[in-house]
Design an enzyme around this catalytic site. Structure first.
Site, PDB file in Angstrom:
ATOM      1  N   ASN A 154      11.028  75.513  78.366  1.00 51.85           N
ATOM      2  CA  ASN A 154      10.786  74.620  77.222  1.00 51.85           C
ATOM      3  C   ASN A 154       9.346  74.596  76.718  1.00 51.85           C
ATOM      4  O   ASN A 154       9.119  74.586  75.514  1.00 51.85           O
ATOM      5  CB  ASN A 154      11.282  73.205  77.537  1.00 51.85           C
ATOM      6  CG  ASN A 154      10.550  72.584  78.689  1.00 51.85           C
ATOM      7  OD1 ASN A 154      10.129  73.271  79.622  1.00 51.85           O
ATOM      8  ND2 ASN A 154      10.381  71.272  78.644  1.00 51.85           N
ATOM      9  N   LYS A 177       9.005  83.055  89.118  1.00 53.32           N
ATOM     10  CA  LYS A 177      10.195  83.536  88.402  1.00 53.32           C
ATOM     11  C   LYS A 177      10.264  82.728  87.109  1.00 53.32           C
ATOM     12  O   LYS A 177      10.713  81.589  87.098  1.00 53.32           O
ATOM     13  CB  LYS A 177      11.447  83.298  89.260  1.00 53.32           C
ATOM     14  CG  LYS A 177      12.571  84.297  89.036  1.00 53.32           C
ATOM     15  CD  LYS A 177      13.139  84.336  87.639  1.00 53.32           C
ATOM     16  CE  LYS A 177      14.182  83.289  87.379  1.00 53.32           C
ATOM     17  NZ  LYS A 177      14.569  83.224  85.955  1.00 53.32           N
ATOM     18  N   GLY A 230      13.589  72.501  86.399  1.00 52.52           N
ATOM     19  CA  GLY A 230      14.778  72.908  85.657  1.00 52.52           C
ATOM     20  C   GLY A 230      15.841  71.835  85.745  1.00 52.52           C
ATOM     21  O   GLY A 230      15.544  70.649  85.948  1.00 52.52           O
ATOM     22  N   SER A 231      17.078  72.263  85.599  1.00 54.55           N
ATOM     23  CA  SER A 231      18.179  71.297  85.505  1.00 54.55           C
ATOM     24  C   SER A 231      18.574  70.764  86.886  1.00 54.55           C
ATOM     25  O   SER A 231      18.329  71.394  87.912  1.00 54.55           O
ATOM     26  CB  SER A 231      19.379  71.966  84.852  1.00 54.55           C
ATOM     27  OG  SER A 231      19.861  72.999  85.690  1.00 54.55           O
ATOM     28  N   GLY A 235      18.844  72.608  90.472  1.00 55.98           N
ATOM     29  CA  GLY A 235      18.038  71.975  91.525  1.00 55.98           C
ATOM     30  C   GLY A 235      18.871  71.654  92.753  1.00 55.98           C
ATOM     31  O   GLY A 235      18.446  71.860  93.892  1.00 55.98           O
ATOM     32  N   GLU A 252      11.538  69.242  90.173  1.00 58.71           N
ATOM     33  CA  GLU A 252      11.256  68.431  88.972  1.00 58.71           C
ATOM     34  C   GLU A 252      12.413  68.673  88.016  1.00 58.71           C
ATOM     35  O   GLU A 252      12.547  69.767  87.468  1.00 58.71           O
ATOM     36  CB  GLU A 252       9.928  68.848  88.332  1.00 58.71           C
ATOM     37  CG  GLU A 252       8.708  68.596  89.199  1.00 58.71           C
ATOM     38  CD  GLU A 252       8.444  67.125  89.461  1.00 58.71           C
ATOM     39  OE1 GLU A 252       8.988  66.267  88.726  1.00 58.71           O
ATOM     40  OE2 GLU A 252       7.703  66.827  90.408  1.00 58.71           O
ATOM     41  N   CYS A 286      11.894  67.468  79.186  1.00 59.98           N
ATOM     42  CA  CYS A 286      12.525  66.657  80.225  1.00 59.98           C
ATOM     43  C   CYS A 286      12.293  65.180  79.906  1.00 59.98           C
ATOM     44  O   CYS A 286      13.093  64.329  80.263  1.00 59.98           O
ATOM     45  CB  CYS A 286      11.953  67.017  81.584  1.00 59.98           C
ATOM     46  SG  CYS A 286      10.159  66.949  81.631  1.00 59.98           S
ATOM     47  N   GLN A 331      23.039  77.250  73.831  1.00 60.93           N
ATOM     48  CA  GLN A 331      22.577  75.862  73.784  1.00 60.93           C
ATOM     49  C   GLN A 331      23.066  75.176  72.506  1.00 60.93           C
ATOM     50  O   GLN A 331      23.472  74.013  72.539  1.00 60.93           O
ATOM     51  CB  GLN A 331      21.043  75.851  73.899  1.00 60.93           C
ATOM     52  CG  GLN A 331      20.415  74.484  74.022  1.00 60.93           C
ATOM     53  CD  GLN A 331      20.925  73.672  75.199  1.00 60.93           C
ATOM     54  OE1 GLN A 331      21.643  74.163  76.062  1.00 60.93           O
ATOM     55  NE2 GLN A 331      20.573  72.394  75.218  1.00 60.93           N
ATOM     56  N   GLU A 385      22.486  64.990  80.417  1.00 61.22           N
ATOM     57  CA  GLU A 385      21.328  65.476  79.659  1.00 61.22           C
ATOM     58  C   GLU A 385      21.762  66.652  78.784  1.00 61.22           C
ATOM     59  O   GLU A 385      22.431  67.566  79.255  1.00 61.22           O
ATOM     60  CB  GLU A 385      20.235  65.946  80.623  1.00 61.22           C
ATOM     61  CG  GLU A 385      18.983  66.391  79.894  1.00 61.22           C
ATOM     62  CD  GLU A 385      17.991  67.109  80.800  1.00 61.22           C
ATOM     63  OE1 GLU A 385      18.441  67.879  81.659  1.00 61.22           O
ATOM     64  OE2 GLU A 385      16.795  66.907  80.638  1.00 61.22           O
TER      65      GLU A 385
END
Ligand code: NAD
Length: 488
Positions: A154, A177, A230-231, A235, A252, A286, A331, A385
């Site tokens: 993002n 990565k 990330g998501s 995670g 996070e 986020c 998306q 989300e």
């Protein structure tokens, strides 16, 4: 201006190299679906090589003093500053956002580098008392070894900076990565690190898809820390895999952040911040606000103002436009589907609701800024989300109902309240379940010296940025000095 390379390769032990399988995938601009470059489609073999290079380089890097490491990181930050226009132009191409917005992000990455570089002179430990006479005890920070860093698309350059700078400052070597959607920013970052004199192998970059290039990094027994942004879904799987080998993991994750508009709010200010928080960067933050909770007494007035302003927002990649495209066609489809489902369940679409299909936008991934109302707090669109420019307005009777609605979420990243009452603001700050609280502003907007992170499913308790980031990338060691009085 930096020319986009035809091939974006991995960066291992100070050298560019293709994936060992010889495979590539296309990187496509979300602004017009143009192929920008092809990217190394790496797998476990490439990750193994990158981790091995990091292992070899790490002890030499850790032997430098923290001050020397900080000095070198400052050189990297200065190299970023010299090339900020190039960075912004590259990021604008790979994300479709405007150069102006990307310049702001380049500056945020530079500031993070400068802040962390200074931490090399402040890597404070503690001294403490002991019950035994002639015993002195101190704590010092230790590197962990090799850090595996996995990031989202993002805000590509700040995402790199937030992890790479503190990881290296603490004396770790790293394997990064990047997101498969934004490989170019990482490609340029590696070149600038080399120009600034970072020793080979201290930072390695492996491109590719999550399951093919990210997962092997998480699985590697030679990776001492996995730091992921990330998501929630990714995670959770990372936590499981890394938990199996008891590795340290910093996650996070996402947010479903709420912005509350009270009956005493300055409505123009609240409208302005709602637009910023919900739609800037096409809602791909986020910390974006996707739940706008409004007191009944001002609901109709606020709704009229915010709907009018939303419909007037300019969408496109130009610097004068408010927001750009979302990151890819998948998306857009996900966002449209979520709106369709909400509508079928009774939601009213106040603005937007679909991809922009006029000639100026049709080729790209432009989702119209979207506002809904008449949505249940338990509906999917209230709980999941979306990571796009879609927000829902909720009508509440007053403060207690607002607070309960805000806390009715598995996420707890950020929250904002608009009110003239100091007591109300402080009560909200105390009782809201979030890692960051803002009064009379947006739900987003962090700075390098401010620890950032969330509670509940928004993370696993770590804070990135700020001195708090050093806790992610180092271990504490207690040193006991027992000295005998007879010796002096
Ligand atoms: P994502 O989880 O799909 O991907 C993030 C990264 O993980 C990518 O590099 C991807 O290739 C990699 N990945 C995917 N599957 C993997 C696997 N099985 N093992 C290892 N790596 C894997 O997320 P995204 O779509 O890139 O980013 C959006 C999400 O990121 C949102 O939820 C957003 O809230 C979150 N985010 C959080 C913060 C924060 O600081 N809390 C900041 C930015 C974005």
């Amino acid at each position: 201006m930096t020319t986009i390379p035809h091939d974006v390769m991995n960066w291992i032990d100070g050298r560019e190299c293709p994936a060992t399988t010889g495979q590539w995938f296309d990187n496509v601009s979300p602004a017009d679906n143009r192929v920008l470059c092809r990217v190394a489609r790496s797998g476990a073999e490439d990750v193994r090589a990158a981790v091995a290079a990091a292992r070899i380089a790490q002890p030499g890097w850790a032997q430098k003093t923290a001050v020397a490491r900080g000095d070198l990181l400052r050189e990297i930050a200065l190299a970023l500053r010299t090339r900020r226009q190039d960075i912004a132009e590259l990021v604008a191409q790979e994300t479709g956002k405007s150069v102006k917005l990307a310049l702001g992000e380049a500056d945020a990455a530079i500031e993070m580098g400068m802040f962390v570089a200074g931490e090399g002179r402040r890597l404070y430990g503690r001294t403490t008392t002991a019950s035994m006479p002639h015993r002195t005890v101190m704590t010092v920070r230790q590197p962990l070894g090799v850090a595996g860093l996995i990031i989202s698309f993002n805000t590509p350059m700040p995402n790199i900076a937030w992890k790479v700078f503190p990881a290296l400052l603490c004396g770790n070597a790293a394997v990064l990565k990047p997101s498969e959607d934004t490989p170019l920013s990482a490609w340029l970052f590696a070149r600038l690190c080399q120009e600034a004199g970072l020793p080979a192998g201290v930072l390695n970059i492996v491109h590719g898809y999550g399951r093919e290039a990210g997962l092997p990094l998480v699985e590697s027994p030679d990776v001492d820390l996995v730091s992921f942004t990330g998501s929630c879904e990714t995670g959770r799987s990372i936590q499981k895999v890394a938990g199996e080998r008891l590795a340290k993991v910093c996650l996070e994750l996402g947010g479903k952040n709420a912005l509350v508009v009270c009956d005493d709010a300055a409505l123009d200010n609240a409208v302005n911040w709602t637009l910023q928080a919900a739609f800037s960067n096409a809602g791909q933050r986020c910390a974006a606000a996707s739940r706008i909770v409004v007191f009944d007494a001002v609901y109709d007035r606020f709704r009229d103002l915010v709907v009018k302003a939303t419909r007037e927002l300019a969408v496109g990649p130009a610097d004068t436009d408010f927001m750009g495209p979302v990151i890819n066609a998948r998306q857009v489809a996900k966002l449209e589907d979520a709106v369709r489902q909400a509508k079928a369940a009774g939601a009213v679409i106040l603005a937007g609701g679909a991809k922009l299909t006029d000639p100026a936008h049709a080729a790209g991934c432009y989702m119209a800024p979207t506002l809904l109302e008449n949505v249940a707090p338990d509906a999917d669109i209230s709980q999941q989300e979306l990571f796009g420019p879609v927000a829902v307005l909720y009508r509440v009777a007053g403060f207690e109902e607002a607070l309960a609605l805000v806390n009715h979420s598995r996420y707890g990243l950020t929250a904002a309240i608009h009110t003239a009452s100091l007591h109300r603001a402080m009560t909200f700050a105390e009782r809201v379940e979030a890692g960051v609280v803002v009064v009379n502003g947006g739900t987003h907007g962090s700075e390098p010296h401010m620890g950032f992170g969330g509670v509940k499913n928004s993370g696993t308790g770590w804070r990135e940025a700020g001195t708090e980031a050093l806790d992610v990338y180092s271990d504490w060691k207690y040193i006991n000095l027992i000295h005998s009085p007879g010796c002096c």
